[in-house]
Design a protein around this motif. Structure first.
Motif, PDB file in Angstrom:
ATOM      1  N   THR A   3     -35.289  -7.281-133.127  1.00 47.59           N
ATOM      2  CA  THR A   3     -35.096  -8.553-133.842  1.00 47.59           C
ATOM      3  C   THR A   3     -34.573  -9.621-132.900  1.00 47.59           C
ATOM      4  O   THR A   3     -35.024 -10.777-132.929  1.00 47.59           O
ATOM      5  N   THR A   4     -33.618  -9.252-132.038  1.00 42.86           N
ATOM      6  CA  THR A   4     -33.091 -10.191-131.043  1.00 42.86           C
ATOM      7  C   THR A   4     -34.206 -10.654-130.115  1.00 42.86           C
ATOM      8  O   THR A   4     -34.330 -11.844-129.798  1.00 42.86           O
ATOM      9  N   TYR A   5     -35.031  -9.701-129.658  1.00 43.65           N
ATOM     10  CA  TYR A   5     -36.167 -10.052-128.796  1.00 43.65           C
ATOM     11  C   TYR A   5     -37.077 -11.066-129.484  1.00 43.65           C
ATOM     12  O   TYR A   5     -37.468 -12.075-128.883  1.00 43.65           O
ATOM     13  N   GLU A   6     -37.431 -10.795-130.743  1.00 46.64           N
ATOM     14  CA  GLU A   6     -38.342 -11.699-131.462  1.00 46.64           C
ATOM     15  C   GLU A   6     -37.754 -13.101-131.571  1.00 46.64           C
ATOM     16  O   GLU A   6     -38.458 -14.096-131.377  1.00 46.64           O
ATOM     17  N   GLU A   7     -36.460 -13.172-131.895  1.00 44.43           N
ATOM     18  CA  GLU A   7     -35.816 -14.481-132.042  1.00 44.43           C
ATOM     19  C   GLU A   7     -35.796 -15.233-130.717  1.00 44.43           C
ATOM     20  O   GLU A   7     -36.128 -16.429-130.659  1.00 44.43           O
ATOM     21  N   GLN A   8     -35.394 -14.557-129.643  1.00 41.42           N
ATOM     22  CA  GLN A   8     -35.311 -15.216-128.336  1.00 41.42           C
ATOM     23  C   GLN A   8     -36.689 -15.571-127.799  1.00 41.42           C
ATOM     24  O   GLN A   8     -36.880 -16.638-127.203  1.00 41.42           O
ATOM     25  N   LYS A   9     -37.662 -14.680-128.020  1.00 44.18           N
ATOM     26  CA  LYS A   9     -39.039 -14.950-127.595  1.00 44.18           C
ATOM     27  C   LYS A   9     -39.586 -16.170-128.335  1.00 44.18           C
ATOM     28  O   LYS A   9     -40.247 -17.031-127.740  1.00 44.18           O
ATOM     29  N   GLU A  10     -39.301 -16.255-129.615  1.00 43.86           N
ATOM     30  CA  GLU A  10     -39.757 -17.398-130.411  1.00 43.86           C
ATOM     31  C   GLU A  10     -39.135 -18.694-129.907  1.00 43.86           C
ATOM     32  O   GLU A  10     -39.806 -19.728-129.802  1.00 43.86           O
ATOM     33  N   GLN A  11     -37.840 -18.652-129.582  1.00 40.83           N
ATOM     34  CA  GLN A  11     -37.162 -19.838-129.049  1.00 40.83           C
ATOM     35  C   GLN A  11     -37.776 -20.257-127.720  1.00 40.83           C
ATOM     36  O   GLN A  11     -38.020 -21.454-127.486  1.00 40.83           O
ATOM     37  N   ARG A  12     -38.042 -19.284-126.837  1.00 37.25           N
ATOM     38  CA  ARG A  12     -38.662 -19.599-125.536  1.00 37.25           C
ATOM     39  C   ARG A  12     -40.034 -20.220-125.728  1.00 37.25           C
ATOM     40  O   ARG A  12     -40.390 -21.207-125.082  1.00 37.25           O
ATOM     41  N   ASP A  13     -40.817 -19.630-126.621  1.00 36.62           N
ATOM     42  CA  ASP A  13     -42.171 -20.139-126.864  1.00 36.62           C
ATOM     43  C   ASP A  13     -42.123 -21.552-127.440  1.00 36.62           C
ATOM     44  O   ASP A  13     -42.908 -22.416-127.035  1.00 36.62           O
ATOM     45  N   ARG A  14     -41.199 -21.786-128.399  1.00 40.72           N
ATOM     46  CA  ARG A  14     -41.086 -23.124-129.004  1.00 40.72           C
ATOM     47  C   ARG A  14     -40.685 -24.150-127.956  1.00 40.72           C
ATOM     48  O   ARG A  14     -41.212 -25.262-127.923  1.00 40.72           O
ATOM     49  N   TYR A  15     -39.734 -23.768-127.076  1.00 43.37           N
ATOM     50  CA  TYR A  15     -39.283 -24.681-126.023  1.00 43.37           C
ATOM     51  C   TYR A  15     -40.439 -25.031-125.091  1.00 43.37           C
ATOM     52  O   TYR A  15     -40.664 -26.191-124.765  1.00 43.37           O
ATOM     53  N   GLU A  16     -41.201 -24.008-124.671  1.00 37.88           N
ATOM     54  CA  GLU A  16     -42.303 -24.263-123.739  1.00 37.88           C
ATOM     55  C   GLU A  16     -43.406 -25.096-124.398  1.00 37.88           C
ATOM     56  O   GLU A  16     -44.004 -25.961-123.757  1.00 37.88           O
ATOM     57  N   GLN A  17     -43.658 -24.847-125.681  1.00 35.55           N
ATOM     58  CA  GLN A  17     -44.680 -25.634-126.373  1.00 35.55           C
ATOM     59  C   GLN A  17     -44.239 -27.089-126.512  1.00 35.55           C
ATOM     60  O   GLN A  17     -45.047 -28.013-126.364  1.00 35.55           O
ATOM     61  N   GLU A  18     -42.934 -27.304-126.784  1.00 37.17           N
ATOM     62  CA  GLU A  18     -42.425 -28.671-126.898  1.00 37.17           C
ATOM     63  C   GLU A  18     -42.459 -29.373-125.537  1.00 37.17           C
ATOM     64  O   GLU A  18     -42.845 -30.543-125.436  1.00 37.17           O
ATOM     65  N   GLU A  19     -42.064 -28.638-124.480  1.00 37.63           N
ATOM     66  CA  GLU A  19     -42.135 -29.212-123.141  1.00 37.63           C
ATOM     67  C   GLU A  19     -43.582 -29.534-122.759  1.00 37.63           C
ATOM     68  O   GLU A  19     -43.864 -30.579-122.162  1.00 37.63           O
ATOM     69  N   ASN A  20     -44.488 -28.653-123.140  1.00 34.43           N
ATOM     70  CA  ASN A  20     -45.904 -28.884-122.864  1.00 34.43           C
ATOM     71  C   ASN A  20     -46.398 -30.136-123.585  1.00 34.43           C
ATOM     72  O   ASN A  20     -47.149 -30.942-123.024  1.00 34.43           O
ATOM     73  N   ARG A  21     -45.964 -30.311-124.848  1.00 30.20           N
ATOM     74  CA  ARG A  21     -46.368 -31.494-125.617  1.00 30.20           C
ATOM     75  C   ARG A  21     -45.841 -32.772-124.959  1.00 30.20           C
ATOM     76  O   ARG A  21     -46.568 -33.761-124.824  1.00 30.20           O
ATOM     77  N   LYS A  22     -44.573 -32.724-124.521  1.00 30.61           N
ATOM     78  CA  LYS A  22     -43.986 -33.904-123.859  1.00 30.61           C
ATOM     79  C   LYS A  22     -44.725 -34.231-122.566  1.00 30.61           C
ATOM     80  O   LYS A  22     -44.996 -35.401-122.267  1.00 30.61           O
ATOM     81  N   LEU A  23     -45.022 -33.199-121.780  1.00 28.20           N
ATOM     82  CA  LEU A  23     -45.695 -33.423-120.505  1.00 28.20           C
ATOM     83  C   LEU A  23     -47.114 -33.962-120.712  1.00 28.20           C
ATOM     84  O   LEU A  23     -47.565 -34.833-119.969  1.00 28.20           O
TER      85      LEU A  23
END
Length: 496
Positions: free
Chosen positions: A199-219
């Protein structure tokens, strides 16, 4: 405190396939209860085999451990189970009987041939051998295959109370959640270590993915703005170039046709354009470093045909027996359109026997009734699918399937394109399971009957199946031990 140190590990099976590991670095504390996860084909079992020294690789793997691997390989399965186990390890009879009793399995299986045991009994026999070994570091590969929910809980309890560390590969989310305190994820481009359970892995993985997708959108937005600015500057420069070719002004007047002033401004604009181009290149490089490890789970398709019958199946006072010994008490249930009935129970309680009875394949004694709606079309996922043979085009033709639909679902389930040309009987068990499942998904049916569909599938496949079932809302009868899956898809659960 002992450690396993991996430095610059590089490995691939041959020059024609991509590397599974490329300059990988990792330090594992041997006190950790480590869950190893990742999509099928990423190299989970291969990493365990590399630790065992069974493959040649470049880089270094340093440790001071002796490993033991589950499942152990049985050479002659026709021998008595006791003799098979004695060839693998040294133990006293009372030790193996104690572990089998703890796994709620009668020690009498020791005096039957190994190949006569059910899949669950074979798994428990090998787990019992694993559990009496307290000298070696365990590498445990898929211990829950063929085990019922009770047995999975027993294995989970054993691993929870185990004092030493281990590495375990499992696709059962509830099981991994219970037994691990660290997770190692084999992702597309790297190994990523997480502290905590699944569960911890899923939560942290989701946060990492959301961050990278948001950074990708900004870039992307920044690159688009820079491109527009660069285009405007280029257009201005082209206009000024035309002005330089127009009528000259008086020397030094600074008027619009002053070619010296125009040239200087054009040079400044050119310099700014180069700076913008450099910034665009930098942003593009930043974008390239994002999204590498995001798992894109393509939605599956399911050829569900809605029935004009409200009730598809009615079972009344059904009881199945072998040698006049009933498998379960008389059972009644019904399945209406859109309902998904799950059957749970211990290994040997008769779950698969019910499916065999409904399909006219049960060999024991029966009492009670089962009534299907008229001309009901059924799609079936079997536990044993070793009779699937031939090439994929031949297979599709034999089963009257759309070849394109079969291939699409196989690709989405993670079957590599280079496997598409293999004969089915030459594929791995996981690949063959995907063929059986893709066949069922492509078969037009009013009722889907699935017997342990998740064996050999990874967590991402579990989610794919959950999503297509929730989207399509088919009528189903499902036998499965994975509790999370059933909680997510079943409308009713009965227990034997």
């Amino acid at each position: 405190m002992s450690k396993i140190e991996i430095k610059n590990l590089t490995f691939g099976f041959d020059a024609l396939t991509d590397l599974l590991f490329d300059q990988a670095n990792l330090v594992i504390d041997t006190q950790w209860k480590l869950g190893l996860i990742g999509r099928n084909g990423r190299g989970k079992t291969t990493l365990l085999q590399l630790l065992l020294g069974n493959y040649a690789y470049s880089g270094t793997v340093n440790h001071q451990l002796e490993f033991t691997y589950f499942p152990q390989s049985i050479d002659d399965k026709s021998q008595l189970t006791y003799d098979c186990l004695q060839e693998l390890a040294v133990f006293d009879q009372w030790e193996i009987e104690r572990e089998l009793n703890l796994l709620k399995t009668g020690p009498d299986i020791l005096w039957r041939s190994f190949d006569s045991l059910s899949g669950g009994e074979q798994t428990k026999a090998l787990l019992a051998l694993l559990f009496i070994d307290d000298r070696h570091f365990p590498l445990i590969d898929e211990p829950t295959n063929h085990l019922d929910i009770t047995a999975r809980q027993q294995v989970a309890h054993y691993l929870q109370t185990k004092k030493q560390g281990f590495i375990v590969v499992s696709h059962d989310r509830s099981f991994v959640d219970e037994v691990v305190d660290h997770v190692l994820s084999i992702e597309k481009s790297q190994l990523v270590l997480y502290q905590g359970n699944f569960t911890t892995y899923e939560e942290q993985k989701e946060q990492r993915d959301r961050y990278e997708q948001e950074e990708n959108r900004k870039l992307k937005k920044e690159v688009s703005r820079l491109q527009q600015t660069a285009a405007e500057k280029a257009e201005w420069s082209r206009g000024r170039e035309k002005d330089k070719q127009g009528k000259p002004s008086q020397k030094g007047s600074g008027a619009i046709y002053d070619t010296g002033a125009i040239g200087a401004r054009a040079a400044r604009t050119m310099k700014r354009s180069k700076a913008i181009a450099n910034r665009m290149e930098q942003k593009a490089e930043e974008k390239e470093n994002l999204l590498h490890d995001i798992e894109y789970i393509d939605p599956l398709t399911m050829n569900y045909q809605s029935s004009y019958h409200k009730q598809l199946l009615k079972v009344e006072e059904l009881q199945l027996s072998y040698a006049e010994e009933p498998l379960f008490d008389p059972l009644s249930f019904e399945i209406e359109q859109g309902q998904r009935l799950a059957i749970q129970g211990a290994n040997g309680s008769g779950k698969s026997s019910i499916i065999q009875f409904l399909l006219g394949e049960f060999k024991g004694e029966t009492s009670g009734y089962a009534t299907f709606s008229h001309d009901l079309s059924i799609s079936y996922v079997r536990q044993n699918y070793e009779d699937n043979t031939g090439t994929l085009p031949e297979f599709a033709q034999t089963h009257h399937l759309s070849y394109q639909e079969l291939l699409n679902n196989l690709h989405k389930l993670g079957l590599e394109r280079n496997v598409f040309t293999n004969r089915i009987e030459e594929m791995s068990m996981g690949q063959r399971k995907r063929v059986e499942l893709a066949k069922s998904l492509a078969t037009p049916a009013e009722l889907f009957i699935w017997d342990e569909p998740l064996n050999y599938l990874d967590v991402f496949n579990h989610k794919q199946l959950e999503e297509v079932i929730k989207m399509v809302q088919p009528s189903m009868l499902v036998v499965e031990h994975e509790a999370t899956f059933l909680q997510n898809i079943a409308t009713k659960i009965i227990y034997l």
